[in-house]
Motif scaffolding. Structure first.
Motif, PDB file in Angstrom:
ATOM      1  N   ILE A  67       0.953  -1.267  -0.220  1.00 31.30           N
ATOM      2  CA  ILE A  67       0.104   0.043  -0.084  1.00 31.30           C
ATOM      3  C   ILE A  67       0.871   1.249  -0.050  1.00 31.30           C
ATOM      4  O   ILE A  67       1.749   1.522   0.854  1.00 31.30           O
ATOM      5  CB  ILE A  67      -0.908   0.036   1.184  1.00 31.30           C
ATOM      6  N   THR A  68       0.573   2.089  -0.803  1.00 34.70           N
ATOM      7  CA  THR A  68       1.478   3.198  -1.229  1.00 34.70           C
ATOM      8  C   THR A  68       0.492   4.391  -0.583  1.00 34.70           C
ATOM      9  O   THR A  68      -0.365   4.704  -1.203  1.00 34.70           O
ATOM     10  CB  THR A  68       2.027   3.456  -2.599  1.00 34.70           C
ATOM     11  N   VAL A  69       1.232   5.494   0.227  1.00 33.24           N
ATOM     12  CA  VAL A  69       0.601   6.739   0.481  1.00 33.24           C
ATOM     13  C   VAL A  69       1.439   7.783   0.227  1.00 33.24           C
ATOM     14  O   VAL A  69       2.590   7.678   0.208  1.00 33.24           O
ATOM     15  CB  VAL A  69       0.082   6.684   2.106  1.00 33.24           C
ATOM     16  N   GLN A  70       0.743   8.978   0.382  1.00 33.37           N
ATOM     17  CA  GLN A  70       1.758  10.214  -0.106  1.00 33.37           C
ATOM     18  C   GLN A  70       2.435  10.368   1.275  1.00 33.37           C
ATOM     19  O   GLN A  70       3.519  10.980   1.317  1.00 33.37           O
ATOM     20  CB  GLN A  70       1.055  11.214  -0.182  1.00 33.37           C
ATOM     21  N   SER A  71       1.819  10.066   2.670  1.00 29.69           N
ATOM     22  CA  SER A  71       2.633  10.283   3.803  1.00 29.69           C
ATOM     23  C   SER A  71       1.724   9.495   5.024  1.00 29.69           C
ATOM     24  O   SER A  71       0.630   9.130   4.658  1.00 29.69           O
ATOM     25  CB  SER A  71       2.715  11.584   4.502  1.00 29.69           C
ATOM     26  N   LEU A  72       2.516   8.831   5.809  1.00 32.71           N
ATOM     27  CA  LEU A  72       2.037   7.943   6.745  1.00 32.71           C
ATOM     28  C   LEU A  72       0.624   8.370   7.552  1.00 32.71           C
ATOM     29  O   LEU A  72      -0.113   7.474   7.715  1.00 32.71           O
ATOM     30  CB  LEU A  72       3.098   7.486   8.051  1.00 32.71           C
ATOM     31  N   ASP A  73       0.634   9.425   7.763  1.00 25.38           N
ATOM     32  CA  ASP A  73      -0.475  10.075   8.597  1.00 25.38           C
ATOM     33  C   ASP A  73      -1.905  10.047   8.024  1.00 25.38           C
ATOM     34  O   ASP A  73      -2.785   9.998   8.534  1.00 25.38           O
ATOM     35  CB  ASP A  73      -0.440  11.552   8.925  1.00 25.38           C
ATOM     36  N   ARG A  74      -1.641   9.536   6.575  1.00 25.02           N
ATOM     37  CA  ARG A  74      -3.030   9.266   5.935  1.00 25.02           C
ATOM     38  C   ARG A  74      -3.806   8.043   6.368  1.00 25.02           C
ATOM     39  O   ARG A  74      -4.997   7.935   6.135  1.00 25.02           O
ATOM     40  CB  ARG A  74      -2.822   9.136   4.534  1.00 25.02           C
ATOM     41  N   LEU A  75      -3.026   7.165   6.958  1.00 27.30           N
ATOM     42  CA  LEU A  75      -3.567   5.855   7.820  1.00 27.30           C
ATOM     43  C   LEU A  75      -4.283   5.909   8.644  1.00 27.30           C
ATOM     44  O   LEU A  75      -4.770   4.609   9.188  1.00 27.30           O
ATOM     45  CB  LEU A  75      -2.389   4.766   7.662  1.00 27.30           C
ATOM     46  N   GLY A  76      -4.229   7.021   9.535  1.00 25.00           N
ATOM     47  CA  GLY A  76      -4.880   6.856  10.679  1.00 25.00           C
ATOM     48  C   GLY A  76      -5.258   8.231  11.215  1.00 25.00           C
ATOM     49  O   GLY A  76      -4.884   9.399  10.672  1.00 25.00           O
ATOM     50  N   ARG A  77      -6.629   8.304  12.260  1.00 26.12           N
ATOM     51  CA  ARG A  77      -6.677   9.473  12.722  1.00 26.12           C
ATOM     52  C   ARG A  77      -6.055  10.092  13.797  1.00 26.12           C
ATOM     53  O   ARG A  77      -5.926  11.240  14.111  1.00 26.12           O
ATOM     54  CB  ARG A  77      -8.094   9.329  13.153  1.00 26.12           C
TER      55      ARG A  77
END
Length: 197
Positions: A67-77
């Motif tokens: 899974i690729t995201v722009q930054s890790l903070d996209r994965l959680g609240r």
């Protein structure tokens, strides 16, 4: 013999409000070779529990996928939620790659960091379980000691009990001693005395 499934790379993007645009994050992931149909998205606050896009992605990914995201903070609240999500993916053998410098968990250093994250998340889960167990044990201990538990009805004061409390108080016994003598709480002692008056 069933052929081994091909590893896939998916993308996940999120913005905090409906008014914000997903295009910048989408373009960044497409530039990495991720097909637009493999990019899942959410337009909502990270503070919200339910995120349909991420939930759908987590149902699709398989061991060996990335899974690729722009930054890790996209994965959680929250930071803790990010750590727990990464730990859960790591345990499922799903790699997490961030385009932000220093956050790529597929690199050698990143895999080491992912291992540390797994242990932190496990430690936090254990701490939560211990706090719940300690609170339960404390409630049980107070109940055994005869303390009134919040929400439970007050001890019934019969006329005979009220009279016994009055006589003991007139003899000079303290409210605490009366409570112990009669097997009631101090609050019940004061209620009995008020009732007598």
């Amino acid at each position: 013999m069933t052929p081994q499934s091909t590893k896939k790379t998916f993308g996940y993007i999120r913005v905090s409000t409906v008014a914000q645009n997903l295009d910048r994050q989408t373009d960044a992931l497409v530039a990495q070779g991720i097909h637009a149909s493999d990019i899942f998205s959410d337009k909502l606050s990270g503070a919200r529990q339910s995120r349909p896009g991420l939930d759908a992605l987590l149902r699709v990914v398989r061991p060996g996928d990335t899974i690729t995201v722009q930054s890790l903070d996209r994965l959680g609240r929250t930071a803790l939620h990010v750590l727990q999500t990464i730990a859960d993916l790591h345990e499922r053998d799903i790699a997490v790659r961030s385009l932000k410098d220093g956050e790529d968990l597929t690199s050698t250093t990143g895999r080491l960091l992912a291992g540390i994250i797994v242990h932190i998340a496990e430690w936090e889960r254990n701490m939560n379980a211990e706090r719940v167990a300690e609170a339960r044990a404390a409630r049980a201990s107070r109940a055994q000691a005869g303390e009134q538990v919040a929400g439970r009805p007050r001890t019934a004061l019969t006329p005979a009990k009220v009279e016994a409390v009055r006589r003991l108080r007139e003899s000079g016994m303290s409210p605490s001693a009366i409570a112990a003598n009669q097997g009631i709480s101090r609050a019940s002692v004061y209620r009995a005395l008020e009732h007598h008056q």
